[in-house]
Structure formats: C-alpha cells, structure tokens
Write an enzyme that holds these catalytic residues in place. Structure first.
Site, PDB file in Angstrom:
ATOM      1  N   HIS A 227      -8.486  -2.333  -1.251  1.00 36.45           N
ATOM      2  CA  HIS A 227      -7.493  -3.073  -1.442  1.00 36.45           C
ATOM      3  C   HIS A 227      -6.161  -2.181  -1.848  1.00 36.45           C
ATOM      4  O   HIS A 227      -4.803  -2.379  -1.584  1.00 36.45           O
ATOM      5  CB  HIS A 227      -7.473  -3.688  -2.048  1.00 36.45           C
ATOM      6  CG  HIS A 227      -6.948  -3.776  -3.979  1.00 36.45           C
ATOM      7  ND1 HIS A 227      -9.061  -3.221  -4.684  1.00 36.45           N
ATOM      8  CD2 HIS A 227      -6.453  -3.911  -4.699  1.00 36.45           C
ATOM      9  CE1 HIS A 227      -9.008  -3.062  -5.179  1.00 36.45           C
ATOM     10  NE2 HIS A 227      -7.229  -3.132  -5.433  1.00 36.45           N
TER      11      HIS A 227
HETATM   12  C1  UD1 Z   1      -2.742  -6.106  -7.838  1.00 36.60           C
HETATM   13  C2  UD1 Z   1      -2.624  -4.397  -8.643  1.00 36.60           C
HETATM   14  C3  UD1 Z   1      -3.070  -3.204  -8.545  1.00 36.60           C
HETATM   15  C4  UD1 Z   1      -4.609  -3.981  -8.209  1.00 36.60           C
HETATM   16  C5  UD1 Z   1      -4.680  -5.444  -8.449  1.00 36.60           C
HETATM   17  C6  UD1 Z   1      -6.467  -5.851  -8.054  1.00 36.60           C
HETATM   18  C7  UD1 Z   1       0.010  -4.372  -9.389  1.00 36.60           C
HETATM   19  C8  UD1 Z   1       0.872  -2.918  -9.190  1.00 36.60           C
HETATM   20  N1  UD1 Z   1      -1.396  -3.628  -8.763  1.00 36.60           N
HETATM   21  O1  UD1 Z   1      -2.342  -5.037  -6.427  1.00 36.60           O
HETATM   22  O2  UD1 Z   1      -3.272  -2.673  -9.337  1.00 36.60           O
HETATM   23  O3  UD1 Z   1      -5.690  -3.178  -8.261  1.00 36.60           O
HETATM   24  O4  UD1 Z   1      -3.706  -6.246  -8.276  1.00 36.60           O
HETATM   25  O5  UD1 Z   1      -6.697  -6.997  -7.268  1.00 36.60           O
HETATM   26  O6  UD1 Z   1      -0.129  -4.641 -10.635  1.00 36.60           O
HETATM   27  N2  UD1 Z   1      -1.973 -11.648  -3.219  1.00 36.60           N
HETATM   28  C9  UD1 Z   1      -2.927 -13.623  -2.510  1.00 36.60           C
HETATM   29  N3  UD1 Z   1      -2.878 -14.495  -2.878  1.00 36.60           N
HETATM   30  C10 UD1 Z   1      -3.535 -13.482  -4.499  1.00 36.60           C
HETATM   31  C11 UD1 Z   1      -2.696 -12.606  -5.074  1.00 36.60           C
HETATM   32  C12 UD1 Z   1      -2.176 -11.677  -4.625  1.00 36.60           C
HETATM   33  O7  UD1 Z   1      -2.696 -13.259  -1.613  1.00 36.60           O
HETATM   34  O8  UD1 Z   1      -4.272 -14.859  -5.613  1.00 36.60           O
HETATM   35  C13 UD1 Z   1      -1.482 -11.120  -1.477  1.00 36.60           C
HETATM   36  C14 UD1 Z   1      -0.187 -11.627  -1.702  1.00 36.60           C
HETATM   37  O9  UD1 Z   1       0.269 -10.985   0.053  1.00 36.60           O
HETATM   38  C15 UD1 Z   1       0.550 -10.483  -2.166  1.00 36.60           C
HETATM   39  C16 UD1 Z   1      -0.708  -9.317  -2.033  1.00 36.60           C
HETATM   40  O10 UD1 Z   1      -0.899 -10.011  -1.670  1.00 36.60           O
HETATM   41  O11 UD1 Z   1       1.513  -9.708  -1.859  1.00 36.60           O
HETATM   42  C17 UD1 Z   1      -0.625  -7.730  -3.064  1.00 36.60           C
HETATM   43  O12 UD1 Z   1      -0.554  -9.306  -4.988  1.00 36.60           O
HETATM   44  P1  UD1 Z   1      -0.221  -7.866  -6.011  1.00 36.60           P
HETATM   45  O13 UD1 Z   1      -0.242  -8.931  -7.102  1.00 36.60           O
HETATM   46  O14 UD1 Z   1       1.224  -7.576  -5.506  1.00 36.60           O
HETATM   47  O15 UD1 Z   1      -0.826  -6.147  -5.813  1.00 36.60           O
HETATM   48  P2  UD1 Z   1      -2.575  -6.606  -5.347  1.00 36.60           P
HETATM   49  O16 UD1 Z   1      -2.017  -5.567  -4.315  1.00 36.60           O
HETATM   50  O17 UD1 Z   1      -2.890  -7.249  -5.813  1.00 36.60           O
HETATM   51  N1  UDP Z   2     -14.495  -8.419  -7.909  1.00 35.42           N
HETATM   52  C1  UDP Z   2     -15.054  -9.848  -7.542  1.00 35.42           C
HETATM   53  N2  UDP Z   2     -15.525  -9.904  -6.252  1.00 35.42           N
HETATM   54  C2  UDP Z   2     -14.775  -9.575  -5.536  1.00 35.42           C
HETATM   55  C3  UDP Z   2     -14.313  -8.119  -5.536  1.00 35.42           C
HETATM   56  C4  UDP Z   2     -14.497  -7.699  -7.051  1.00 35.42           C
HETATM   57  O1  UDP Z   2     -15.430 -10.700  -8.559  1.00 35.42           O
HETATM   58  O2  UDP Z   2     -14.647  -9.991  -4.272  1.00 35.42           O
HETATM   59  C5  UDP Z   2     -14.594  -7.988  -9.142  1.00 35.42           C
HETATM   60  C6  UDP Z   2     -14.439  -6.769  -9.849  1.00 35.42           C
HETATM   61  O3  UDP Z   2     -16.667  -7.002 -10.261  1.00 35.42           O
HETATM   62  C7  UDP Z   2     -14.585  -6.431 -10.610  1.00 35.42           C
HETATM   63  C8  UDP Z   2     -12.823  -6.647 -10.470  1.00 35.42           C
HETATM   64  O4  UDP Z   2     -13.080  -7.410  -9.192  1.00 35.42           O
HETATM   65  O5  UDP Z   2     -14.744  -7.241 -11.960  1.00 35.42           O
HETATM   66  C9  UDP Z   2     -12.416  -5.611  -9.826  1.00 35.42           C
HETATM   67  O6  UDP Z   2     -11.393  -5.847  -9.473  1.00 35.42           O
HETATM   68  P1  UDP Z   2     -10.293  -5.453  -8.229  1.00 35.42           P
HETATM   69  O7  UDP Z   2     -11.185  -4.333  -7.790  1.00 35.42           O
HETATM   70  O8  UDP Z   2      -9.338  -6.386  -7.731  1.00 35.42           O
HETATM   71  O9  UDP Z   2      -9.243  -3.994  -9.159  1.00 35.42           O
HETATM   72  P2  UDP Z   2      -9.182  -2.623  -9.842  1.00 35.42           P
HETATM   73  O10 UDP Z   2     -10.289  -3.023 -10.739  1.00 35.42           O
HETATM   74  O11 UDP Z   2      -9.111  -1.366  -8.312  1.00 35.42           O
HETATM   75  O12 UDP Z   2      -7.813  -2.672  -9.781  1.00 35.42           O
END
Ligand code: UD1
Ligand code: UDP
Length: 358
Positions: A203
């Site tokens: 991601h």
């Molecule tokens: C965010 C964090 C990242 C973290 C990740 C964990 C920031 C800058 N980034 O990234 O550090 O690793 O979360 O998962 O805060 N979306 C959905 N449903 C949801 C949430 C998001 O469809 O419930 C989609 C939307 O299109 C959105 C995109 O994901 O625009 C990105 O979501 P966003 O929260 O902005 O950043 P992440 O890439 O999830």
């Molecule tokens: N995780 C989860 N389901 C998934 C993928 C990840 O429960 O399908 C959990 C994972 O075990 C960890 C957390 O989500 O506890 C990590 O989140 P993510 O990778 O989204 O964010 P990051 O750690 O990169 O910020």
C-alpha cells in the site's frame, strides 16, 4: 486528569489497545477519539471488535482527502473536542496524518502530548510518514520508544533525554495477547492453500501510486506467484491502479479484501514468507518468525533486520530472494528485539500516570 487517545488509521488500533487497557487498570479516566481517517469495516470496525477496544467516544468522520485537506479536517475537529474536554494529556500513535494533526492541535492549546512509537526514522523525506514522525516528535512531551535506535535518533536531534522512555512495543503486546487465536490451518482451508504459500500486503505510495511502479510491482509479484501461491489482502489505496496493471491476472495470486486482525495474522503465521511494504507487518513477522521481504529502499524499523526476520528487497531482486527463502525454509530460532515482551502497555501507562502526577 483526563487522557484523550487519538486514533484514526488501521495501524493505530493494535497500538492503542494495550495502552488503554493498562491505563484503565490504573484507574486513569480516558476517552478514545476516532478521526475517521479509515472507515471501511475491514480497515476499522473489525479491530474494535477483535481487540476489545472501547467504542470511540467521538468519531470525527473526516474520511479520505488530500494530505492538507485530511490533516486540516482532523485538526478542526480535534480542536473543538480538546477545548470542550480540556484533557491533561493527548496520546498519539505511530506516524499517520491523524497522529501529526493531533500533536499540532494539542501543542498549540498547551496540552501535553505523548507519542507512542517515537523516534523511528527512515531518513526518507519522500515518505509522508517521515514528515509526520519528525513533526510529532518535535512537539511531544513524552517520547515513548519501541527500540534503542529510536532513542539514538531522538538524542541526535537534541531531544531532552528526560522526555524519552524506552518502553517496548505495544503492537507486540497485542500480538502476544492474541497469538493463540492465529489459526494457520483454518486460514489454509479458507483460502484452499497447500503447505507452502506466501502472504503479501502492498500500500505504500512509492509502490502503488505511480503506474510505472505499479507495473514493475505486478511483474515481480507474478514472478513470485510462478513459484508459490500468494494470498494478497489488498489495501484500498492501490487497488484500482494495481488492477489496471494486471495484478489480478495470475491464477496463483489470490487478491482478497483486507482481512480482520486475527484472520490476517492466522494467515501470516502459516506462511513460508511474507512480502510487504507495511511498517507493522515487518514487526509482526519478526515476532512470529516468518521471513519478511520488505519491498522498500529503507525501513524505519531496522531492529526487525538486526533482531528479526526482515530484509529489504528491490522489485527486481524479489523473485530470486523468494526462491532462496523457499529453499532455505523457516528457521527454528531467531532473536527478537529487547522489551518486545507483551508489557509495553503497562510501561507506557506508568510513564503517563507519573507525568500527570508531577
Ligand atoms: C495511511 C497512512 C500510512 C499507513 C496506512 C495504513 C498517512 C499519511 N498514511 O495510508 O502511513 O501505512 O494508512 O493502512 O496517514 N481508503 C478506503 N477506505 C478506507 C480508508 C482509505 O477506501 O477506510 C482509500 C481512499 O481511496 C483513500 C486511500 O485509501 O484516499 C488512502 O487513505 P489514507 O488514509 O489517505 O492513506 P493510506 O494510504 O491508507
Ligand atoms: N493488517 C490486518 N489485515 C490486513 C493487513 C494488515 O489486520 O489485511 C494489520 C497488520 O497485522 C498490522 C496492521 O494491520 O497489525 C498494519 O497496518 P498497515 O500495514 O495498514 O499500516 P503500516 O503498519 O504500514 O502503517
């Protein structure tokens, strides 16, 4: 004094759960704020159910947006909450936009901030998370670190040592508290897998946002799928672009929706290897002893390399590294980082309680 926890994105929830529980055991009054940064059932609600987190007292419902738009919406919502609650401390987790937004609002209202997972550094300013980490740490009154490298970084930046505490890793508290629920056999049956399979998560903007990166990634993942079945619970962020780049077009690569915490780590526990760009997953594989191949040029979690199962891999090298890892098999023993022992939540709660008393 009221403690307000601010969470919003998936990785925040397993970090907050043990801290909230330990503070409750000490009788500290607290409330949980959810910014709504993540909102899909599988990105948010499932964690509240599975980890026994209290229902958020407030959900700001900010949703997705640009960095500035999302951060601003969180700040505006939090300012009102902080003014009405007048907390003695705000606790923030990790490095997401909800984290930095809360630190900015609290510090301008002169409310002390505790940062859980302080001091991690990738030294890569192209990552939004690195910017969030630097700003949050600079504004925090308590810097709660998961590993010794973090202490060194904070020291190098001139942080007052009295603010810094090595407390261990609350995400690992959650892992150890739930490990008996991680059922690899059930995951194998559910996804019709043999003994040998790979789990992947992807991601990071650096891997999925640009079409050329996405195409190179898909090529590498297909070369891995030629060697072993892959299950890929795909984050919503990269979905459309990776699908357009042909990710779904390999018979041995199963793309599925994001999984709940227990289901996901059940799958990971039985895997021959994990391919990921997640931060938290580098740590969890280290504890479970599953080889972790991190598709990034750097990591803010080097302890997972020196004391764990992690290694950094380029997209180009990935297929060969997977071949080597599959040939070598999983090791019987491996080191784990200091204080990743299931008691970080208690240490964090003790530090916060002491701060509120002083
Ligand atoms: C965010 C964090 C990242 C973290 C990740 C964990 C920031 C800058 N980034 O990234 O550090 O690793 O979360 O998962 O805060 N979306 C959905 N449903 C949801 C949430 C998001 O469809 O419930 C989609 C939307 O299109 C959105 C995109 O994901 O625009 C990105 O979501 P966003 O929260 O902005 O950043 P992440 O890439 O999830
Ligand atoms: N995780 C989860 N389901 C998934 C993928 C990840 O429960 O399908 C959990 C994972 O075990 C960890 C957390 O989500 O506890 C990590 O989140 P993510 O990778 O989204 O964010 P990051 O750690 O990169 O910020």
């Amino acid at each position: 004094d009221l403690v307000l926890h601010v969470t919003g994105a998936r990785p925040n929830f397993p970090k907050a759960a043990p801290v909230i529980r330990a503070l409750a055991d000490l009788g500290v009054p607290q409330e949980l704020i959810h910014t709504g940064q993540h909102y899909d059932e599988k990105m948010s609600d499932v964690f509240f159910r599975e980890l026994g987190l209290p229902k958020p007292d407030v959900n700001l419902g900010v949703g997705s947006g640009s960095h500035a738009g999302q951060t601003a919406a969180i700040m505006t919502g939090l300012e009102e909450i902080f003014l009405s609650r007048n907390p003695g401390m705000v606790v923030v987790y990790g490095d997401v936009n909800s984290t930095v937004a809360a630190a900015l609002v609290a510090s301008k209202l002169q409310i002390p901030v505790a940062h859980v997972e302080a001091g991690l550094r990738s030294f890569d300013m192209s990552m939004p998370e690195e910017i969030n980490r630097l700003v949050t740490d600079r504004l925090s009154n308590l810097l709660l670190a998961t590993s010794p490298d973090a202490i060194a970084h904070l020291g190098n930046e001139g942080t007052d040592p009295d603010k810094i505490h090595l407390v261990g890793n609350p995400m690992i508290d959650t892992l150890l508290a739930n490990v008996d629920r991680f059922d690899a056999d059930r995951a194998r049956t559910e996804y019709d897998l043999g003994d040998r399979y790979i789990v992947a998560t992807l991601h990071r903007p650096g891997n999925v946002d640009d079409p050329a990166d996405a195409a190179a990634l898909v090529k590498a993942m297909h070369a891995v799928a030629d060697q072993a079945e892959i299950v890929l619970p795909l984050h919503p962020r990269g979905r459309a672009r990776l699908e357009a780049a042909g990710l779904f077009d390999h018979p041995k690569l199963k793309v599925i929706d994001p999984l709940g915490y227990v289901e996901f780590l059940g799958l990971v526990r039985g895997a021959s290897a994990v391919v990921t760009d997640s931060g938290g997953v580098q740590e969890e594989t280290t504890m479970l002893g599953v080889p972790c191949l991190t598709l990034r040029p750097n990591t803010e979690r080097p302890v997972t390399i020196t004391h764990g199962t992690n290694r950094l891999v380029t997209r180009e090298a990935l297929p060969q590294v997977v071949a080597d890892v599959l040939a070598a098999g999983r090791s019987e023993t491996w080191p784990t980082p200091p204080l990743w022992d299931g008691h970080a939540g208690e240490r964090i709660a003790a530090v916060i309680k002491q701060y509120l008393r002083d």
